[in-house]
Design a protein around this motif. Structure first.
Motif, short mmCIF file in Angstrom:
data_model
loop_
_atom_site.label_atom_id
_atom_site.label_comp_id
_atom_site.label_asym_id
_atom_site.label_seq_id
_atom_site.Cartn_x
_atom_site.Cartn_y
_atom_site.Cartn_z
N HIS A 163 0.81 -1.22 0.00
CA HIS A 163 0.00 0.00 0.00
C HIS A 163 0.84 1.27 0.00
N LEU A 164 2.10 1.16 0.36
CA LEU A 164 2.96 2.33 0.43
C LEU A 164 3.93 2.40 -0.75
N GLY A 165 3.81 1.48 -1.68
CA GLY A 165 4.75 1.45 -2.80
C GLY A 165 6.11 0.94 -2.34
N THR A 166 7.12 1.28 -3.10
CA THR A 166 8.47 0.84 -2.74
C THR A 166 9.01 1.77 -1.66
N LEU A 167 9.30 1.21 -0.52
CA LEU A 167 9.77 1.99 0.61
C LEU A 167 11.26 2.29 0.43
N GLN A 168 11.60 3.55 0.38
CA GLN A 168 12.99 3.97 0.23
C GLN A 168 13.61 4.35 1.57
N TYR A 169 12.80 4.91 2.45
CA TYR A 169 13.33 5.44 3.68
C TYR A 169 12.19 5.56 4.68
N LEU A 170 12.47 5.27 5.92
CA LEU A 170 11.47 5.39 6.97
C LEU A 170 12.12 6.07 8.15
N TYR A 171 11.44 7.03 8.70
CA TYR A 171 11.97 7.76 9.83
C TYR A 171 10.88 7.87 10.88
N SER A 172 11.27 7.78 12.15
CA SER A 172 10.30 7.85 13.22
C SER A 172 10.91 8.57 14.41
N ASN A 173 10.09 9.24 15.16
CA ASN A 173 10.51 9.83 16.43
C ASN A 173 9.72 9.16 17.55
N ARG A 174 10.43 8.68 18.54
CA ARG A 174 9.79 8.16 19.74
C ARG A 174 9.81 9.29 20.76
N LEU A 175 8.66 9.61 21.31
CA LEU A 175 8.56 10.79 22.15
C LEU A 175 8.59 10.50 23.64
N ASN A 176 8.72 9.23 24.02
CA ASN A 176 8.79 8.93 25.46
C ASN A 176 9.55 7.62 25.67
N LEU A 177 9.49 7.04 26.82
CA LEU A 177 10.15 5.81 27.23
C LEU A 177 11.66 5.96 27.34
N GLY A 178 12.14 7.15 27.61
CA GLY A 178 13.55 7.32 27.94
C GLY A 178 14.46 7.46 26.76
N LYS A 179 15.71 7.04 26.96
CA LYS A 179 16.77 7.27 25.98
C LYS A 179 16.49 6.61 24.66
#
Length: 160
Positions: free
Chosen positions: A144-160
């Motif tokens: 559904h997302l086509g060919t994935l070239q890059y994925l980025y995410s930010n985790r905003l909690n749970l420490g380091k």
């Protein structure tokens, strides 16, 4: 449904930043067989929180005296491979917080050691089974997302 069994006794190595959480959960399940912690201040903290749980200052003491069938390792990453290897060869199943090891060679050696000794070896994960991650994985696998070239995410909690 299978009947519930008493949890296996598990020895924890490391009562630092993340080890405190593992200790709390193992204790709540009735599975915390002991805590190995080199820092004397942290050993006092363990004794105050869990008075019935033995503490050990060295890995040798913990592995010699513990009746634990498994260990959880939450020590500094540089110690993971060596400590996991010692525990596997001492006949314990091993859970290691990530990273399993600092090199591919050390990780492969741990896998080989676990197989040779017939022991379970597993590494920690965070968010792998989070609903958002599961949904994203499904979208990628279904195309559904086509060919994935890059994925980025930010985790905003749970420490380091």
């Amino acid at each position: 449904m299978l009947p519930l069994r008493d949890p296996a006794p598990i020895l924890l190595f490391g009562h630092g930043y993340w080890g405190k959480n593992i200790a709390r959960n193992l204790y709540a399940m009735g599975a915390l067989a002991g805590v190995c912690e080199s820092d004397p201040v942290q050993r006092v903290v363990v004794q105050e929180r869990f008075p019935s749980v033995p503490t050990f200052a060295t890995a040798d003491d913990a592995l010699d005296r513990s009746d634990a069938v498994a260990v959880a390792i939450s020590t500094p990453a540089a110690t993971h491979a060596t400590l996991a290897h010692r525990c596997l060869t001492a006949g314990r199943d091993v859970f290691v917080e990530k990273p399993l090891a600092l090199t591919v060679h050390d990780g492969e050696t741990l896998v080989d050691t676990a197989e040779r000794h017939g022991r379970i070896l597993m590494v920690g994960h965070l968010l792998e089974y989070h609903p958002a991650v599961v949904a994203l994985r499904r979208l990628v696998e279904e195309g559904h997302l086509g060919t994935l070239q890059y994925l980025y995410s930010n985790r905003l909690n749970l420490g380091k």
